[in-house]
Design a protein around this motif. Sequence first.
Motif, PDB file in Angstrom:
ATOM      1  N   THR A  53      15.084   3.395   5.384  1.00  0.00           N
ATOM      2  CA  THR A  53      13.826   3.060   4.729  1.00  0.00           C
ATOM      3  C   THR A  53      12.892   4.266   4.767  1.00  0.00           C
ATOM      4  O   THR A  53      12.736   4.913   5.808  1.00  0.00           O
ATOM      5  N   GLY A  54      12.261   4.575   3.640  1.00  0.00           N
ATOM      6  CA  GLY A  54      11.268   5.632   3.621  1.00  0.00           C
ATOM      7  C   GLY A  54       9.973   5.161   4.257  1.00  0.00           C
ATOM      8  O   GLY A  54       9.551   4.016   4.055  1.00  0.00           O
ATOM      9  N   VAL A  55       9.341   6.035   5.046  1.00  0.00           N
ATOM     10  CA  VAL A  55       8.114   5.683   5.764  1.00  0.00           C
ATOM     11  C   VAL A  55       7.026   6.699   5.427  1.00  0.00           C
ATOM     12  O   VAL A  55       7.182   7.899   5.676  1.00  0.00           O
ATOM     13  N   LEU A  56       5.931   6.196   4.843  1.00  0.00           N
ATOM     14  CA  LEU A  56       4.760   7.024   4.554  1.00  0.00           C
ATOM     15  C   LEU A  56       3.583   6.455   5.331  1.00  0.00           C
ATOM     16  O   LEU A  56       3.315   5.257   5.272  1.00  0.00           O
ATOM     17  N   LYS A  57       2.865   7.299   6.041  1.00  0.00           N
ATOM     18  CA  LYS A  57       1.701   6.862   6.811  1.00  0.00           C
ATOM     19  C   LYS A  57       0.427   7.437   6.197  1.00  0.00           C
ATOM     20  O   LYS A  57       0.398   8.603   5.773  1.00  0.00           O
TER      21      LYS A  57
END
Length: 313
Positions: free
Chosen positions: A240-244
């Motif tokens: 899963t791609g994770v952007l914060k």
Amino acid sequence: MVCRTAPTLSRPTGLALLTGLAAVAVGTLFASPALAQGGRESGGFDATLPSIATGAEIRSQADLWVMQVDFKPMRLAALPVTDPETGETARELVWYLVWRATNRPLQSPEKNTARTPQNQLDPPPAEPPFVPEFVLIGEDGSARQYRDVILPGVLPIIEQRELRGAFADVELNTTVSAAGDLPEGVAADAPPGEGAIYGVATWTGVDPATDRFTVLLNGFSNGYRIQTGPDGKPVTERRTGVLKFWRPGDEIDEVETEFRLGVDPRGDEPASAGVPHWEYLPDEVRDGDAEGDLQDAAGEGVRAEAVGGFGEN
């Protein structure tokens, strides 16, 4: 369904930070076109979730694919939203993220590989599907979780603001219209935008008190692994791609220029945690149905330090 692609563009000359954003306050539709576009050559797609995997991942899953996802800054704007049940249109504050996905050959610190099965005698029965999905998880305020909503009526307005110049002929997809067969692979040295799918994720009703949040990108990789859960039963974790993101403003006067990619420097998380990266997450976390802290549920991450999370892949 038809996935719309974009024209070939020249390669950016360098890495650009998230600058030149347009300020849009509540009740204001758009700021000046020059600022809205972002970087001139890149079209504002200045942050990247790269197509990268470890050698161990590639060896354990011969058909592994991981798309490169470039994205523009998080935006918010008051847009006309039509209620599908009543047919009435009212202006609502919409959070949106414009993205571009490209099926690049995988990069590995151990070896490079093509995305074809190692056993040529037993090809896959069918091409894998591409089904993108975005989940926004608030980490403060009401700490709610939001799936992207389909707002086809606002696409022309967002296109007019975000896609200018060399991008003027590009049409944005919703996550529904983007779904279909996995796009054809594009060479690693091809110019940015060649063979890419363009889209936008949109959210409504986001708690205005949300200052720290994570966006999960589902469907941009077929990577998975089976782990043993606390109860001894197998748990499926998917890549899963994770952007914060974080913003220093408040809920009284929401302005999109306050959005920052990364983690709040006033918190306890290291800056490296804010670099766009891949993690293996259980299905319930990916779907936005789990309670508790996202970090506690996350598996071992595949960080994107190779490109620093910005610019070219």
